[in-house]
Design an enzyme around this catalytic site. Structure first.
Site, short mmCIF file in Angstrom:
data_model
loop_
_atom_site.label_atom_id
_atom_site.label_comp_id
_atom_site.label_asym_id
_atom_site.label_seq_id
_atom_site.Cartn_x
_atom_site.Cartn_y
_atom_site.Cartn_z
N ASP A 141 0.89 -1.01 -0.10
CA ASP A 141 0.28 -0.15 0.34
C ASP A 141 1.26 0.74 0.24
OD1 ASP A 141 0.57 -0.04 2.10
OD2 ASP A 141 -1.67 0.31 3.45
N CYS A 221 -9.96 10.99 11.81
CA CYS A 221 -9.76 10.63 11.64
C CYS A 221 -8.57 9.79 12.93
CB CYS A 221 -10.06 9.40 10.76
SG CYS A 221 -9.14 7.47 10.60
#
Length: 388
Positions: A141, A221
């Site tokens: 990722d 977040c």
């Protein structure tokens, strides 16, 4: 129409990749096409238009390649998606009740998974290339690949309401990696959504980071705030952070599908004992050398000592433990403005009013950084003081 023999060759390659993937420590493997998720580009564009990526400028800079995997490598014909279970032992949310301890996200309690996964992917891809004669490229990722939509298209799971991949067999605890190849492999069917009416992941979020099911605003977040965000933590989120100093597992941990996931095997990323429940007081003492030593090989090391201590100071402020005040005082004189500002906040929660005012007034006279001065101004406001 494919030439005769292609399907049989694809079947043999599929069996080979499944066998080798299991040998390499992966729990699931499936195949999709690079263009299997055409709608992901528009979803990414909307995410970026709304600014929900925060300061992650690299997402906008790589948007064209990220939106369409075929743009990343036009020659690719198949994408082999792989998943590795990192399910924890016990409930990772139990530590949130221990205010003197620091909560580090499950995935970061051992070696950097990017290194672990990439090493195994390269080994697996090399074997596949030797067997198939096809070209391969490996991605984790850190590359501009939208792995979760591709994994869903391949049938490894579905993107849940928390936007993470959910597997019926492994729950929400999955590391993902991909091998792009020029080989023609038979794609698997996409998985269907099995979230139903469940809202557990949305309702538990401490900072309301989900504007709607299947949507995330990274700016709210805790994982983004503690890892990606480089500046001071916005005041509105500091109390909600609790003792979370690196990442947040809440939305993953409450997923009902986790009941089917086994604890990760010893061969995978088992938590280091010293990173399971470290004491906040011990972490406040880390200088740069000690930080680098403690987190050698860990993904935590990538955010650097100053951002890490910023996070620990927020946890200290939420602990209510006045015994941490001396360490916070020392950090109020740290070389890093980021650390000094967070120390100001921590002291405003740990020191009684008279002592705080005296310390803050002196610190303010010596301060030259605008952000830190703003923190001290907030500390000296009457409603910031606590009674002795």
């Amino acid at each position: 129409m494919k030439p005769a023999g292609i399907s049989h060759k694809a079947d043999r390659l599929r069996t080979f990749i499944e066998t080798e993937a299991e040998r390499a420590g992966f729990d699931v493997v499936a195949v999709t096409r690079p263009g299997a998720v055409p709608e992901s580009g528009e979803r990414l564009s909307e995410f970026l238009r709304k600014g929900r990526h925060g300061t992650m400028d690299w997402m906008a800079e790589t948007a064209e390649r990220r939106a369409a995997p075929e743009n990343l490598w036009p020659q690719a014909r198949s994408v082999i998606m792989l998943g590795m279970n990192y399910g924890p032992a016990g409930n990772p949310l139990d530590i949130l009740k221990k205010k003197d301890r620091a909560a580090i996200s499950v995935y970061a309690r051992n070696r950097d998974y990017h290194d672990v996964i990439k090493g195994r992917l390269k080994e697996l891809a090399g074997r596949f290339a030797a067997r198939s004669g096809a070209e391969v490229k490996v991605f984790v990722d850190t590359a501009p690949v939208m792995e979760k939509p591709l994994a869903a298209a391949a049938g490894l799971g579905w993107q849940g309401k928390h936007t993470n991949l959910v597997s019926r067999r492994l729950g929400s605890w999955l590391f993902l990696g991909s091998i792009f190849t020029t080989a023609e492999l038979t794609p698997d069917e996409a998985e269907t959504d099995h979230c139903g009416s469940c809202r557990a992941c949305l309702d538990i979020c401490p900072t309301d980071a989900f504007p709607a099911p299947y949507q995330l605003d990274a700016r709210r977040c805790i994982s983004y705030l503690t890892i990606e965000h480089k500046g001071p933590i916005p005041a509105e989120f500091r109390s909600e952070m609790g003792n979370r100093i690196y990442g947040c597992d809440d939305c993953l941990a409450v997923c009902p599908w986790n009941k089917f996931a086994e604890e990760a095997s010893e061969a995978k990323l088992k938590a280091r004992e010293d990173l399971k429940e470290p004491r906040i007081g011990d972490l406040l003492l880390l200088d740069d050398a000690a930080f680098r030593s403690l987190f050698s090989g860990s993904p935590v090391k990538r955010i650097g000592r100053d951002r890490f201590i910023r996070n620990v100071l927020i946890a200290a402020s939420n602990s209510g433990d006045r015994d941490l005040a001396p360490a916070c005082r020392r950090l109020a004189e740290d070389a890093s403005p980021l650390v000094r500002g967070a120390a100001a906040w921590a002291l405003s929660r740990l020191l009684p009013a008279a002592e705080l005012r005296k310390f803050a007034e002196r610190a303010r006279l010596l301060e030259r950084d605008a952000d830190v001065l703003e923190e001290w101004d907030a500390v000296l406001a009457p409603d910031a003081m606590i009674e002795a």
